[in-house]
Design a protein around this motif. Structure first.
Motif, short mmCIF file in Angstrom:
data_model
loop_
_atom_site.label_atom_id
_atom_site.label_comp_id
_atom_site.label_asym_id
_atom_site.label_seq_id
_atom_site.Cartn_x
_atom_site.Cartn_y
_atom_site.Cartn_z
N ASN A 13 38.12 44.26 46.21
CA ASN A 13 36.84 43.56 46.20
C ASN A 13 37.05 42.12 46.63
OD1 ASN A 13 38.11 42.60 43.91
ND2 ASN A 13 36.51 43.23 42.49
N LYS A 14 35.98 41.35 46.68
CA LYS A 14 36.04 39.97 47.18
C LYS A 14 37.06 39.12 46.42
CE LYS A 14 33.49 37.31 50.03
NZ LYS A 14 33.17 37.62 51.40
N SER A 15 37.16 39.31 45.12
CA SER A 15 38.09 38.52 44.31
C SER A 15 39.53 39.05 44.38
CB SER A 15 37.64 38.51 42.84
OG SER A 15 37.80 39.80 42.28
N LYS A 16 39.70 40.23 44.98
CA LYS A 16 41.01 40.88 45.15
C LYS A 16 41.64 41.27 43.81
CE LYS A 16 41.71 38.39 49.44
NZ LYS A 16 42.48 37.42 50.18
N ARG A 17 40.81 41.51 42.81
CA ARG A 17 41.32 41.89 41.49
C ARG A 17 41.37 43.39 41.27
NH1 ARG A 17 39.04 37.36 37.32
NH2 ARG A 17 39.98 35.62 38.42
N VAL A 18 40.57 44.13 42.01
CA VAL A 18 40.50 45.57 41.83
C VAL A 18 41.04 46.25 43.08
CG1 VAL A 18 38.95 47.52 41.41
CG2 VAL A 18 38.45 45.31 40.37
N LEU A 19 41.83 47.31 42.89
CA LEU A 19 42.37 48.08 44.01
C LEU A 19 41.88 49.52 43.91
CD1 LEU A 19 46.07 46.85 44.05
CD2 LEU A 19 44.17 46.06 45.47
N TYR A 20 41.55 50.09 45.05
CA TYR A 20 41.13 51.48 45.14
C TYR A 20 41.93 52.15 46.24
CZ TYR A 20 38.43 55.61 46.32
OH TYR A 20 38.06 56.90 46.59
N SER A 43 29.63 55.35 42.37
CA SER A 43 31.07 55.51 42.55
C SER A 43 31.83 54.27 42.08
CB SER A 43 31.39 55.79 44.01
OG SER A 43 31.14 54.64 44.79
N PHE A 44 33.12 54.44 41.88
CA PHE A 44 34.01 53.34 41.48
C PHE A 44 33.93 52.20 42.50
CE2 PHE A 44 38.03 51.09 41.65
CZ PHE A 44 38.32 50.84 40.32
N THR A 45 34.03 52.54 43.79
CA THR A 45 34.05 51.49 44.82
C THR A 45 32.73 50.73 44.87
OG1 THR A 45 33.44 53.07 46.55
CG2 THR A 45 35.79 52.60 46.26
N HIS A 46 31.63 51.43 44.67
CA HIS A 46 30.34 50.74 44.69
C HIS A 46 30.17 49.88 43.43
CE1 HIS A 46 26.60 50.23 46.78
NE2 HIS A 46 25.93 50.40 45.66
N LYS A 47 30.56 50.42 42.29
CA LYS A 47 30.45 49.68 41.03
C LYS A 47 31.24 48.38 41.06
CE LYS A 47 31.32 50.11 36.08
NZ LYS A 47 31.80 50.98 34.99
N TYR A 48 32.47 48.43 41.61
CA TYR A 48 33.34 47.25 41.63
C TYR A 48 33.35 46.54 42.98
CZ TYR A 48 34.92 48.79 37.10
OH TYR A 48 34.96 49.16 35.77
N GLN A 49 32.47 46.95 43.87
CA GLN A 49 32.31 46.34 45.19
C GLN A 49 33.63 46.30 45.96
OE1 GLN A 49 30.32 42.66 44.17
NE2 GLN A 49 28.33 43.68 44.23
N CYS A 50 34.35 47.39 45.94
CA CYS A 50 35.60 47.52 46.69
C CYS A 50 35.27 47.98 48.11
CB CYS A 50 36.54 48.53 46.02
SG CYS A 50 37.17 47.98 44.45
N TYR A 51 35.00 47.02 48.97
CA TYR A 51 34.58 47.31 50.34
C TYR A 51 35.60 46.83 51.37
CZ TYR A 51 30.08 47.20 47.85
OH TYR A 51 29.06 47.39 46.96
N TYR A 52 36.61 46.12 50.93
CA TYR A 52 37.48 45.41 51.85
C TYR A 52 38.82 46.11 52.04
CZ TYR A 52 33.84 42.12 50.92
OH TYR A 52 32.61 41.54 50.78
N LEU A 53 39.06 46.55 53.25
CA LEU A 53 40.28 47.25 53.60
C LEU A 53 41.43 46.25 53.69
CD1 LEU A 53 41.52 49.98 54.62
CD2 LEU A 53 41.00 49.16 56.93
#
Length: 105
Positions: A13-20, A43-53
């Motif tokens: 995510n934007k803060s780089k704290r969560v990894l998927y 989903s997990f990615t939507h909930k934590y805004q994990c959009y960044y590869l």
């Protein structure tokens, strides 16, 4: 056995704290699905805004990608950070290298 393109990838995510960690046969489509919530709105990615590869590997066979995904998912965060740092030490978001970013929802 046929050969195709399969990817094991890590998003943050934007803060780089969560990894998927995930797999796909179409990285461009999958990034769009994560971003728009088209895969699953809850989903997990939507909930934590994990959009960044931030990392990916390509494989010819789906089982290779699945095995790698399982391996990485079993790691502690520190080891995942090390893997990302090998090819992307600045944790640059790679989305624009794959697809127009951000996509329109």
């Amino acid at each position: 056995m046929s050969s195709y393109n399969f990817y094991t990838y890590i998003l943050t995510n934007k803060s780089k704290r969560v990894l998927y960690t995930g797999i796909t046969n179409n990285l461009e489509r999958r990034l769009y699905e994560h971003y728009t919530g088209a895969d699953q709105p809850n989903s997990f990615t939507h909930k934590y805004q994990c959009y960044y590869l931030i990392w990916f590997e390509r494989y010819q066979h789906v089982q290779q990608a699945i095995d790698r995904e399982k391996e990485i998912k079993g790691w502690l965060r520190k080891k995942k950070v090390g893997l990302i740092g090998e090819t992307n030490p600045d944790w640059r978001f790679l989305n624009e290298d794959i697809v127009e970013w951000p996509p329109s929802k």
